[in-house]
Design a protein around this motif. Structure first.
Motif, PDB file in Angstrom:
ATOM      1  N   GLU A 756     -45.449  16.975 -10.715  1.00  0.00           N
ATOM      2  CA  GLU A 756     -45.177  17.443 -12.080  1.00  0.00           C
ATOM      3  C   GLU A 756     -46.123  18.555 -12.513  1.00  0.00           C
ATOM      4  O   GLU A 756     -46.085  18.997 -13.651  1.00  0.00           O
ATOM      5  N   GLY A 757     -46.988  19.004 -11.602  1.00  0.00           N
ATOM      6  CA  GLY A 757     -47.915  20.079 -11.918  1.00  0.00           C
ATOM      7  C   GLY A 757     -49.181  19.623 -12.616  1.00  0.00           C
ATOM      8  O   GLY A 757     -49.969  20.451 -13.086  1.00  0.00           O
ATOM      9  N   LYS A 758     -49.419  18.309 -12.668  1.00  0.00           N
ATOM     10  CA  LYS A 758     -50.608  17.773 -13.315  1.00  0.00           C
ATOM     11  C   LYS A 758     -51.762  17.747 -12.316  1.00  0.00           C
ATOM     12  O   LYS A 758     -51.592  17.382 -11.154  1.00  0.00           O
ATOM     13  N   TYR A 759     -52.966  18.122 -12.787  1.00  0.00           N
ATOM     14  CA  TYR A 759     -54.122  18.130 -11.894  1.00  0.00           C
ATOM     15  C   TYR A 759     -54.449  16.710 -11.448  1.00  0.00           C
ATOM     16  O   TYR A 759     -54.432  15.761 -12.250  1.00  0.00           O
ATOM     17  N   ILE A 760     -54.782  16.577 -10.163  1.00  0.00           N
ATOM     18  CA  ILE A 760     -55.101  15.263  -9.601  1.00  0.00           C
ATOM     19  C   ILE A 760     -56.428  15.327  -8.858  1.00  0.00           C
ATOM     20  O   ILE A 760     -56.965  16.405  -8.568  1.00  0.00           O
TER      21      ILE A 760
END
Length: 979
Positions: A756-760
């Motif tokens: 989803e394009g969220k930083y991990i």
């Protein structure tokens, strides 16, 4: 013998110079020196201007000095403004000194120039001469430790050189690149160990902490800047100063390892087979303390001799220093010889030449004991043969048997020569008032030759017929800076403009040889040509910088201050698309205490607000990092011939550039009640972007990773520093200096995203979003199973096994149960110094506090199934001792199947320094024709309060807790003589 000869020569020189220092005066001047409130000032300095003739006031403020009519007397006292009085016909001169405005008229170095402290808008902290002189230490880091808020200096190990230290300003900003500050020595970037600088030569130290202050150094200022300025000469008759100090260092905080009896019985209890040497040693009661055999009481001796003086056209400072340091590790020795010549000469009324030149010779010869082996060697092992020689193998196991004392047998030579010269020409343009030009040049050349031979009397050498390593290293740096300045004041307005154009180049070259298989050991490391196997290697590195900078300082009515800076830097190591970067900054200062509504205030002496914002960079990569590289490998062709092959080992990236740190700083400087209370408060917030991180890519490219500008961190903190004059009367003075700093660095992203394009998080690298940069990540120790159990989250367990925390509560232990267990950098660092002056005696003590670090304690490891190596003497779980601190003594891996580590807090409060000194009274000094005679003593690391059980809580990483040379407690005794 050499030490005695050198000492005798220095003493002879001292008496010769003393006999030449006589000075005839016409009459005796007497008087009393007081503060502005009438309180007598003991120890005030009274000097005949332009000479070294001087004295000090006694505990009632009285003084007597010989001076002739027409001469000028200078009266000075710490915290007071210096006053000059011309000698006339009167023989009595009483002087009242005014409290200084926290040294607001004092000039401080701010980079490419100087400013009055009252005009500084950035976060700049000074370490003055008084503090430097009061800390009789052999290294710069030791002198700086605990002196100012926001600087954390920690010791990694104890060595003779005093160079095993780490230094951070306002914590960490970078994840994988260096977080070390930029060092500027006499205006020139300094590359080398600070231990190679003689602390006695340092006149002042300024630390630039915020972006406004450090942005003038652009691409290298992201981690702060330390400006070191050496002593300079001054007008007056030559003064001669000599000091001698000796230090006795004793190893402390050595962990409690198993003795021979405990080790043997622990092995038997575990059901292990013992060897013949172990059986014989146990029966005979042998208990070999390997750490004790590898350590000693280290003795350090330092001599310093300096000459300072000048005329109205020429000033000079010349110093010679000799340091002979023995570390507490046997075989660890360091000798430092330095010669410094600082010279300034006014060639014409508008043309001045200055030079700062040092030659250093540094001898690090000798190999010390292997402490990794000393801490783990079998205590039943045999260190020496019957003839007194060292054993090659300490017991009959065949593994882990190399004698920890073996390096003492190596033939080692390690010598460095260094020549540094900083020269500048200053031109004051005659036809434009305030306009000046400076050509600043610096040259630094270093050569180091390290030679080591391991003969047949070592386990390493006997197996290969002797082994040899030689390393030749050459380094050369040069820099040329063109600096134009314009300074002027008109009405209530003042401006200070600075322009810079500079070029710098650095290169290093190495030629190394490894060889083995020699006919004999007679020629030691001088027989490389006779080896049966020779492997030469060489390397070359060069990098260059090109920079331009503009800075504008504006002030209105000494109330409102503005600083604007822009610097453009080019660095050869970066890609062709990003060679240059621009780093701007702006700062505003408001001298509130100069406003009309406070001008008559008796309680507020100084109040200044500082606001700043700016960007600075971190080069962070070595030369050629942006270029694609090939690595070689050998292969055999069809004819059994060995050929060289090459494969791509790194991909190039022409877009690779600086890490950039943008920061905001708000500060308040204050001084109350005639400056009996003074200090500062700073709060800051910064964000570092374009981190230089390694990104995983497909191996189809020939390599599995590439360095790119990805990721982001943030850093916030607060700093507080205060000095109070608690008591000040005619007999006694008590001052307190306290500083505390808190900083919190967090990772914002490391370039990885989910679908989803969220930083991990990057779990493999232990980089977690919202957490500090350096953390521990492991299974959590949750006690000991007290009975045999089935169907636990760990499966079937036995009594005495370690229990792990089921963090997610899913009924089983998986990698998802790993947790962040504390940070590896402190969140609070504090220092407290109390100084007491009674008549001619001065006593001080310094408390150092560090909080927030958690380390894994390797001394508590459990993966010693065969118990071949010694270990910390732990309290094992037993059916009779059902504790929850440590598992059972069993060879089974099921005791700790996931190899979880034991973590402990390293918080500590340390009584780090106690100093006492005595100065001879002024009347006695006059009779001896001396300006100073001082005896001093210092005790370091007298007591540490901590729950840590390793070597020392200050050691900055967990691996050093089992391999480092122990921390030391030291006693220093010294003498200073001034002519």
């Amino acid at each position: 013998m050499k030490k005695k000869q050198l000492f005798f020569k220095l003493i002879c020189l001292f008496f010769v110079l003393s006999s030449l220092n006589g000075y005839s005066q016409d009459k005796s001047i007497t008087g009393v020196v007081t503060a502005d409130d009438g309180v007598p000032l003991p120890g005030a300095s009274i000097m005949v201007k332009g000479t070294t003739i001087g004295t000090m006031s006694d505990f009632d403020g009285n003084y007597t000095i010989e001076a002739s009519s027409g001469t000028i007397l200078e009266f000075s006292y710490m915290g007071m403004e210096t006053k000059e009085v011309k000698v006339g016909t009167n023989t009595t001169i009483n002087v009242a000194l005014q409290s200084s405005q926290i040294g607001l008229e004092e000039v401080v170095v701010v980079g490419y120039g100087v400013q009055k402290k009252s005009d500084v808008t950035g976060s700049v902290v000074s370490v003055g001469k008084e503090i430097l002189e009061s800390r009789p230490r052999t290294s710069v880091e030791q002198m700086l430790q605990g002196t100012m808020a926001g600087i954390n200096i920690s010791v990694n190990a104890s060595n003779a050189e005093g160079s095993s230290n780490s230094l951070l300003i306002r914590g960490q900003n970078s994840i994988s690149a260096s977080n070390s500050p930029l060092i500027i020595f006499d205006g020139i970037p300094y590359a080398g160990n600070l231990s190679e600088i003689n602390p006695k030569d340092i006149g002042s130290i300024e630390v630039l902490k915020d972006a406004s202050a450090s942005a003038i150094y652009g691409a290298r200022g992201a981690n702060g800047v330390i400006l070191i300025t050496s002593k300079k000469g001054k007008e007056g008759t030559m003064s001669v100063n000599y000091s001698i100090a000796t230090t006795f260092n004793k190893p402390i905080n050595i962990p409690r390892l198993m003795d021979g009896k405990t080790f043997y019985e622990t092995k038997i209890d575990r059901g292990l087979t013992t060897s013949a040497v172990e059986d014989e040693g146990y029966e005979s009661g042998r208990d070999t303390d390997w750490v004790d055999l590898a350590t000693r009481t280290g003795v350090t001796l330092q001599h310093d001799l300096s000459f300072l003086g000048g005329t109205d056209k020429t000033n000079y400072y010349v110093s010679m220093s000799y340091l002979d340091s023995e570390g507490v590790s046997i075989g660890d020795d360091f000798n430092r010889y330095t010669l410094r010549v600082n010279l300034g000469h006014k060639l014409l009324p508008w043309l001045t030449f200055n030079t700062s030149t040092q030659y250093g010779y540094y001898d690090r010869s000798g190999s010390d004991a292997n402490f990794s082996n000393a801490f783990t060697m079998n205590p039943l092992g045999v260190p020496f043969n019957e003839d007194g020689s060292r054993t090659l193998e300490t017991w009959d196991d065949g593994v882990y048997v190399t004698n920890p004392l073996e390096p003492l047998t190596y033939d080692n030579s390690d010598k460095t020569r260094r020549f540094t010269s900083n020269n500048n020409i200053e031109v004051e343009v005659p036809f434009i008032k305030g306009l000046s030009y400076k050509l600043n040049t610096g040259y630094d050349y270093r050569s180091r030759l390290v030679q080591t031979y391991r003969g047949r009397d070592t386990r390493t050498g006997v197996s290969v017929g002797g082994s040899l390593d030689m390393a030749n290293e050459y380094d050369e740096d040069w820099i040329v800076e063109n600096i134009i300045s314009y300074k002027n004041t008109f009405g209530k307005h003042s401006i200070f403009l600075t322009g810079l154009y500079s070029a710098q180049s650095e290169w290093s070259e190495n030629h190394d040889v490894s060889a083995e298989g020699f006919p004999n050991d007679v020629m030691s490391y001088y027989q490389a040509s006779k080896a049966s196997l020779i492997e030469p290697t060489s390397s070359y590195l060069k990098k260059t910088h090109l920079s331009q900078m503009l800075r504008a300082n504006y002030g209105f009515d000494s109330r409102y201050l503005l600083t604007l800076t822009a610097r453009r830097d080019g660095y050869s190591a970066f890609g062709s698309d990003s060679k240059f970067g621009i780093f701007p900054s702006a700062a505003f200062g408001w001298n509130i205490s100069n406003e009309r509504f406070l001008e008559n205030s008796r309680n507020i002496n100084n109040l200044k607000l500082r606001l700043s914002y700016g960007e600075s960079g971190n080069e962070a990569v070595s030369a050629y990092s942006t270029l694609p590289t090939l690595s070689s490998t050998n292969y055999v062709d069809a004819n059994d011939a060995t050929l060289f092959g090459f494969y791509p080992s790194r991909l190039g990236d022409p877009s690779l550039g600086w890490e950039t740190t943008a920061s905001f700083n708000a500060g308040l400087d204050f001084g109350f009640f005639k400056n009996r209370i003074k200090g500062l408060i700073d709060v800051y917030s910064s964000k570092t972007t374009d981190l230089l991180l390694s990104k995983s890519i497909s191996n189809v490219n020939g390599t599995g990773s590439i360095t790119q500008n990805i990721g982001e961190t943030s850093n916030t903190g607060i700093e507080f520093q205060i000095t109070t004059a608690n008591i000040r009367n005619e007999n006694f003075k008590w001052t307190t200096d306290f500083n505390i700093a808190h900083y919190d660095t967090k990772i914002e992203n490391v370039g990885l995203t989910d679908e989803e394009g969220k930083y991990i998080d990057d779990i493999d690298s232990k980089w977690f979003i919202g957490e500090p940069i350096s953390v521990n990540y492991d299974y959590v120790f949750d006690g000991i199973y007290q009975e045999d159990m089935t169907d636990t989250p760990q499966g079937d367990v036995e009594a005495g096994d370690m229990r792990y925390l089921d963090a997610d509560g899913d009924g089983e232990i998986t990698t998802a149960d790993k947790q962040i267990i504390g940070r590896k950098i402190p969140d609070f660092v504090a220092g407290l110094t109390n100084t007491f002056q009674y008549k001619n005696w001065t006593f001080s003590f310094f408390l150092n506090m560090v909080s927030g670090i958690t380390q894994s304690n390797q001394l508590l490891y459990t993966n010693d199934i065969d118990l071949r190596q010694n270990r910390y003497d732990v309290n094992f779980w037993t059916p009779e001792n059902q504790s929850n601190s440590y598992p059972r003594n069993d060879r089974s891996a099921s005791v700790n199947p996931l190899s979880a580590k034991f973590y402990r807090s390293t918080d500590y409060i340390r009584l780090q320094d106690i100093s006492i000194n005595y100065k001879l009274p002024a009347k006695t000094l006059q009779k001896l024709n001396l300006t100073n005679l001082e005896i001093f003593a210092n005790i370091k690391n007298l007591y540490t309060h901590t729950d840590w059980i390793g070597l020392d809580p200050e050691f900055s990483n967990s691996s050093s807790q089992q391999t480092a040379v122990p921390q030391t407690s030291s006693l220093l005794l010294g003498l200073k003589i001034g002519l």
